[in-house]
Design an enzyme around this catalytic site. Structure first.
Site, mmCIF file in Angstrom:
data_model
loop_
_atom_site.group_PDB
_atom_site.id
_atom_site.type_symbol
_atom_site.label_atom_id
_atom_site.label_comp_id
_atom_site.label_asym_id
_atom_site.label_seq_id
_atom_site.Cartn_x
_atom_site.Cartn_y
_atom_site.Cartn_z
ATOM 1 N N CYS A 162 10.426 22.308 1.274
ATOM 2 C CA CYS A 162 10.788 23.135 2.427
ATOM 3 C C CYS A 162 10.002 22.702 3.670
ATOM 4 O O CYS A 162 8.796 22.425 3.587
ATOM 5 C CB CYS A 162 10.489 24.599 2.105
ATOM 6 S SG CYS A 162 10.780 25.679 3.502
ATOM 7 N N HIS A 190 -0.439 27.693 -8.472
ATOM 8 C CA HIS A 190 0.939 27.693 -7.982
ATOM 9 C C HIS A 190 1.306 26.299 -7.470
ATOM 10 O O HIS A 190 0.503 25.640 -6.804
ATOM 11 C CB HIS A 190 1.083 28.734 -6.862
ATOM 12 C CG HIS A 190 2.505 28.989 -6.455
ATOM 13 N ND1 HIS A 190 3.206 28.119 -5.649
ATOM 14 C CD2 HIS A 190 3.353 29.996 -6.740
ATOM 15 C CE1 HIS A 190 4.428 28.592 -5.450
ATOM 16 N NE2 HIS A 190 4.548 29.732 -6.112
ATOM 17 N N GLU A 192 3.106 25.221 -5.087
ATOM 18 C CA GLU A 192 2.999 24.984 -3.644
ATOM 19 C C GLU A 192 1.548 24.773 -3.245
ATOM 20 O O GLU A 192 1.217 23.869 -2.459
ATOM 21 C CB GLU A 192 3.602 26.159 -2.858
ATOM 22 C CG GLU A 192 3.538 25.931 -1.355
ATOM 23 C CD GLU A 192 3.883 27.175 -0.557
ATOM 24 O OE1 GLU A 192 4.837 27.888 -0.924
ATOM 25 O OE2 GLU A 192 3.183 27.443 0.438
ATOM 26 N N CYS A 298 5.610 31.732 6.196
ATOM 27 C CA CYS A 298 6.898 31.281 6.736
ATOM 28 C C CYS A 298 7.692 32.477 7.261
ATOM 29 O O CYS A 298 7.475 33.620 6.840
ATOM 30 C CB CYS A 298 7.693 30.510 5.686
ATOM 31 S SG CYS A 298 8.573 31.558 4.534
ATOM 32 N N SER A 328 6.222 34.167 -6.330
ATOM 33 C CA SER A 328 5.149 34.753 -5.529
ATOM 34 C C SER A 328 5.697 35.717 -4.473
ATOM 35 O O SER A 328 5.213 36.835 -4.319
ATOM 36 C CB SER A 328 4.359 33.626 -4.860
ATOM 37 O OG SER A 328 3.452 34.127 -3.935
HETATM 38 S S1 SF4 Z 1 9.928 31.140 1.076
HETATM 39 FE FE1 SF4 Z 1 9.511 30.134 3.047
HETATM 40 S S2 SF4 Z 1 8.329 28.317 2.512
HETATM 41 FE FE2 SF4 Z 1 9.261 29.039 0.611
HETATM 42 S S3 SF4 Z 1 11.191 27.898 0.473
HETATM 43 FE FE3 SF4 Z 1 11.665 29.810 1.518
HETATM 44 S S4 SF4 Z 1 11.502 29.336 3.726
HETATM 45 FE FE4 SF4 Z 1 10.461 27.700 2.585
#
Ligand code: SF4
Length: 411
Positions: A162, A190, A192, A298, A328
């Site tokens: 992303c 996690h 990410e 985000c 999460s």
């Molecule tokens: S939650 Fe936010 S960071 Fe995660 S994939 Fe969706 S837009 Fe991207």
């Protein structure tokens, strides 16, 4: 709508790497019908068109203003479906899960995409990958060393990371380049956060420390202000700091970042705790030289948290939060909701077991439990939200199931 900065997803040098694809294969029109079939819900569309409310018998269903798939998940799934369509006969692998939703991951398995568990440090986890294969990188991204291993294999890497995650990576890289330790508010295991923290390793001497919550942040802040037991600190953060981390040296210049799906209020409070600690230890005049902060939650996470915050303050009796238990952002929606209303976190429609029984995971428990008489009697308003990785189709099926199974038995 894509957020500002999305174009930061790739750089010209990255585009020049011939075995990395980040923009898809121009097959959007061809895969559209499959995506609609798999994830769309006519019922959800109908409720949205009616101002997010539906009345069925004694029940009122109310949807949060924002819920479900975010732009990052849309992007990742488009790319995964396009890849399958473009290469029907090639082996396609995926590191970890594309997103944290059981239904979506099952669908990808049905499409012949094989999952590689990257949670273990097994150095041979990519040994079966050949240059003829294709590997999908999920929306969370992948750690720098894994990415490099895959590129060295010569396979085609289809990167669905992303853009909002990449924006955080750039921040962490910059901290490392400027000699700041990245303090990352997140969960160290996690996917990410593993990928984000690894960005510090792009620069020699780059450091990171991952703090999960206020308690861990307070521990690090105390160390900044008063120093402390170095060994005890390292033991506490053993899994959550960069190799060779030295709290005596590496907490002198700190830059804050976060996993994009954390509770935004908590991230801001933790940043402020570090700013205050730096000020106490070095004086206000040193803060600009020793402290950096950019909010990296985000916009999709923020919008969903804002929407559930609004819904739970309105005329709602019970909240249903739908999404993977390892998601999460879904868990955080649940935490917010639980503070105000009885809340049931379910991961699919089959959690509605019968007219009176529900299977769900309470926010403070690691496993599912069963609750009887969850719906009460008389007029009830049910509020619904869903994590950024939850398809509308699942939300629609939950609502349909409640209406089908519960209402006839109430009569
Ligand atoms: S939650 Fe936010 S960071 Fe995660 S994939 Fe969706 S837009 Fe991207």
């Amino acid at each position: 709508m894509l957020p500002e900065g999305w174009s930061g997803l790739s750089t010209s040098s990255e585009n020049a790497q011939s075995n990395v694809v980040r923009r898809g294969f121009g097959l959007k029109a061809e895969i559209r019908e499959s995506l609609v079939t798999d994830y769309h819900s006519a019922l959800v569309e109908k409720i949205k068109a009616r101002g997010n409310t539906l009345q069925v018998g004694r029940l009122t269903f109310r949807l949060a203003e924002e819920f479900g798939f975010c732009y990052g998940v849309d992007f990742a799934l488009n790319l995964a479906y396009e890849t399958r369509r473009k290469f029907p006969d090639r082996r396609i692998f995926l590191t970890n899960e594309i997103i944290h939703n059981p239904r979506v991951n099952l669908r990808l398995r049905e499409m012949g995409i094989e999952f590689i568990d990257c949670s273990s440090p097994d150095p041979n986890k990519f040994s079966h990958i050949t240059s003829d294969d294709i590997v999908l990188i999920p929306a969370f991204g992948a750690p720098v060393h894994e990415y490099k291993q895959l590129q060295d294999k010569g396979c085609l890497v289809v990167d669905t990371t992303c853009g909002s995650v990449v924006a955080v990576w750039k921040r962490v890289e910059r901290y490392a380049r400027e000699g700041f330790t990245a303090i990352i508010h997140g969960k160290y295991a996690h996917e990410e956060t593993r990928a984000t923290s690894s960005q510090a390793s792009k620069y020699e001497g780059g450091k990171y420390l991952i703090v999960l919550n206020h308690e861990e942040a307070a521990c690090a802040c105390r160390y900044i202000v008063e120093g402390g037991d170095r060994q005890a600190f390292l033991e506490k953060f053993e899994q959550a700091c960069s190799p060779g981390f030295d709290p005596d040296n590496d907490l002198q210049h700190v830059g804050l970042a976060n996993q994009t799906t954390m509770l935004s209020g908590e991230s801001l409070e933790i940043a402020e705790m570090f700013r205050e600690a730096v000020e106490k230890r070095y004086g206000a005049e040193e803060v600009p030289n020793r402290f950096r902060h950019f909010d990296t939650i985000c916009s999709a996470t923020q919008d969903r948290q804002d929407a559930v915050n609004k819904l739970v303050r309105e005329d709602v009796d019970i909240m249903i939060v739908i999404g993977g238990y390892n998601s999460s952002n879904t868990t955080h929606l649940c935490e917010i909701s639980s503070m105000f209303k009885p809340t049931y976190h379910i991961d699919d429609a089959d959690c509605i077991i019968s007219a009176t029984r529900i299977r769900h995971k309470p926010v403070d428990r690691a496993v599912e439990v069963f609750t009887d008489q969850w719906l009460g009697s008389g007029d009830v308003t049910l509020g619904f939200t869903a994590g950024a990785s939850t398809p509308d189709r699942v939300v629609g099926e939950v609502i349909d199931r409640v209406a089908q199974y519960v209402i006839p038995n109430d009569r």
